[in-house]
Design a protein around this motif. Sequence first.
Motif, PDB file in Angstrom:
ATOM      1  N   ALA A 298       3.623  -7.985   5.028  1.00  0.00           N
ATOM      2  CA  ALA A 298       3.616  -8.621   3.710  1.00  0.00           C
ATOM      3  C   ALA A 298       3.136  -7.540   2.652  1.00  0.00           C
ATOM      4  O   ALA A 298       2.359  -6.562   2.952  1.00  0.00           O
ATOM      5  CB  ALA A 298       2.988  -9.896   3.764  1.00  0.00           C
ATOM      6  N   TYR A 299       3.163  -7.808   1.399  1.00  0.00           N
ATOM      7  CA  TYR A 299       2.463  -6.837   0.401  1.00  0.00           C
ATOM      8  C   TYR A 299       1.850  -8.025  -0.821  1.00  0.00           C
ATOM      9  O   TYR A 299       2.344  -8.996  -0.762  1.00  0.00           O
ATOM     10  CB  TYR A 299       3.221  -5.778  -0.089  1.00  0.00           C
ATOM     11  N   CYS A 300       0.822  -7.429  -1.116  1.00  0.00           N
ATOM     12  CA  CYS A 300       0.286  -8.351  -2.435  1.00  0.00           C
ATOM     13  C   CYS A 300       0.205  -7.261  -3.628  1.00  0.00           C
ATOM     14  O   CYS A 300       1.114  -6.443  -3.386  1.00  0.00           O
ATOM     15  CB  CYS A 300      -0.998  -8.727  -2.035  1.00  0.00           C
ATOM     16  N   TRP A 328       0.022  -6.657   9.569  1.00  0.00           N
ATOM     17  CA  TRP A 328       0.612  -5.388   9.093  1.00  0.00           C
ATOM     18  C   TRP A 328       1.264  -5.500   7.480  1.00  0.00           C
ATOM     19  O   TRP A 328       1.551  -6.340   7.131  1.00  0.00           O
ATOM     20  CB  TRP A 328       1.935  -5.044   9.872  1.00  0.00           C
ATOM     21  N   ALA A 329       0.372  -4.519   6.904  1.00  0.00           N
ATOM     22  CA  ALA A 329       0.755  -4.410   5.369  1.00  0.00           C
ATOM     23  C   ALA A 329       1.902  -3.784   5.197  1.00  0.00           C
ATOM     24  O   ALA A 329       2.283  -2.861   5.944  1.00  0.00           O
ATOM     25  CB  ALA A 329      -0.424  -3.711   4.526  1.00  0.00           C
ATOM     26  N   CYS A 330       2.541  -4.045   3.917  1.00  0.00           N
ATOM     27  CA  CYS A 330       3.589  -3.026   3.317  1.00  0.00           C
ATOM     28  C   CYS A 330       3.111  -2.766   2.112  1.00  0.00           C
ATOM     29  O   CYS A 330       2.966  -3.656   1.323  1.00  0.00           O
ATOM     30  CB  CYS A 330       4.927  -3.963   3.281  1.00  0.00           C
ATOM     31  N   TRP A 331       2.649  -1.279   1.830  1.00  0.00           N
ATOM     32  CA  TRP A 331       2.184  -1.089   0.634  1.00  0.00           C
ATOM     33  C   TRP A 331       3.110  -0.442  -0.508  1.00  0.00           C
ATOM     34  O   TRP A 331       4.320   0.110   0.109  1.00  0.00           O
ATOM     35  CB  TRP A 331       1.332   0.349   0.892  1.00  0.00           C
ATOM     36  N   ALA A 332       3.101  -0.774  -1.886  1.00  0.00           N
ATOM     37  CA  ALA A 332       3.785  -0.428  -2.662  1.00  0.00           C
ATOM     38  C   ALA A 332       3.080  -0.013  -3.968  1.00  0.00           C
ATOM     39  O   ALA A 332       1.750  -0.765  -4.166  1.00  0.00           O
ATOM     40  CB  ALA A 332       5.099  -1.559  -3.062  1.00  0.00           C
ATOM     41  N   ILE A 333       3.377   0.878  -4.826  1.00  0.00           N
ATOM     42  CA  ILE A 333       2.655   0.934  -6.099  1.00  0.00           C
ATOM     43  C   ILE A 333       3.685   0.918  -7.179  1.00  0.00           C
ATOM     44  O   ILE A 333       3.223   1.040  -8.296  1.00  0.00           O
ATOM     45  CB  ILE A 333       1.991   2.663  -5.918  1.00  0.00           C
ATOM     46  N   SER A 334       4.796   0.521  -6.880  1.00  0.00           N
ATOM     47  CA  SER A 334       5.615   0.119  -7.965  1.00  0.00           C
ATOM     48  C   SER A 334       6.801  -0.843  -7.537  1.00  0.00           C
ATOM     49  O   SER A 334       7.053  -0.951  -6.307  1.00  0.00           O
ATOM     50  CB  SER A 334       6.441   1.371  -8.653  1.00  0.00           C
TER      51      SER A 334
END
Length: 548
Positions: A298-300, A328-334
């Motif tokens: 998941a991501y926030c 487990w994280a899923c990282w995003a910057i956009s």
Amino acid sequence: MHKPKASNNEWWRGGVIYQVYPRSFADSNGDGIGDLPGITARLEHIARLGADAIWLSPFFKSPQKDFGYDISDYCDVDPMYGTLDDFRALVRRAHELNLKVVIDQVLSHCSDQHPWFAESRSSRDNPKADWFVWADAKHDGTPPNNWLSVFGGSAWQWDTRRRQYYLHNFLTSQPDLNFHNPEVQDALLETVRFWLELGVDGYRMDAINFCYHDAQLRDNPGRGMPTVEDATAPSINPYSWQIHRHDKSQPEALGFLRRLRDLVDQYHDTTMVGEIGDEAGLAMVADYTRGSDKLHMAYCFDLLGSAHDAPYLHDLIERFQRIAGDGWACWAISNHDCMRVATRWGGGEPSPAQLRAAAALLLSLRGSVCIYQGEELGLPEADIAFEDLQDPYGITMWPEFKGRDGCRTPMPWSDQGPDLGFGSGQVKPWLPPAESHRALAVERQWAQPGSLLQHYSRLLHWRRGQKALVKGDMHLLPRHAQVLAHVREHHGQRVLCAFNLSGAPATLALPQGLAPAEVLHDSGADGARLDNGTLHFDPWGVMFARLG
């Protein structure tokens, strides 16, 4: 019929998922709107880049009030995007290119034009009367409580047929489904099964923490205008003035996620990534992914705001590691909902070195990664005139918040033509192509060895061979004013990752016993050197080094 649990090779754990926004990716029929055949024709770009999977934003039948996030048929393709056969062809071609296919599913709400809602609103005693969240007015006719919509105003809309209010956390045309009703869960799970049978490899679960509401409909507590940036809404939006204790993020959601996981696990090598919009986003990522019986990842929104300096990121990662357990994280910057990172972090004229550092940082973190279309090109946020706005959120909140159109403009494939290779060039695209994107077009950057696109591709392909970066544990070095540094470790392989996240030179003295055995120049990292146990960085310098 229930199927046994299938095998899973965990391709997603540490994998890189490339997000495609279908309306804006590639227009194959020249109508000004991107479509499934257009995506299929451009899949080689994503494979060449080095991604493991694509995530498709919604392409289902929809009146398009929120551009597909208002679904009127969960089991069909909207004609503007193509057909089910077009979707099958897309999946087939993606798999030929060794790309997994993840689709965006919106379970918390649907369109008011969905047959389920048409039946539900027709009376108070029909078979689907309780499939949505209905409530009587207060004695004075006002809504049942103080809950607000993310897109502005009350979260309650009056319906004259039932003479009741219905809940909508987003647009009034997006009524919320009632997850307290088991029949609703069963029906939605069948729609999830439909696409799994068609061969999808996973799901991105939109606004998954919005599925449940407080059954007692208690008021949210207020907090006034926030003094710090809120991850879920800008401060000019009253939505951010409440503590959202009762309208979302309810504990019952975990039970539904277990049912969802049980279904998805019946299909080989599948995954789910959840979007969590909440003030306690990191904690919920941990809760929703721990234990291998809910979401896979998941991501926030903690990396989707403006904060990005080394102390902020150090504290963020440290906090998540403290609470994550086996989550487990899923990282995003956009992504398609926020200002493009080149502008959000880089300002009016982002430094190419800063964008390279952001890419390297993202791909060094413990977790999986999402890259949004155009991020690999360094596209800045497009400036959209009010008369060209399409996003209802931006139209409502103008001028202090211009909405999400600036990150959704057509993908620039070519530096030629009025639509930059998006379509035929004969029809005006649904959003105006950004002239600032012309010099950053895909074809031009693939031809430039030093381009950001080439950097992303080199980094992605190199990372695949570094198991420590894909699946390893992560150990933070002490907090530093300019430099974020950590060590990734997997089965004896140890990689030092260090990033100067500032526009000024920096030094970092490495702790005793942490002597790099080899600087990994083939990673594409640049602007850093080692001298007698001290790292020296140029502005936005990056170093990867193998530890002995």
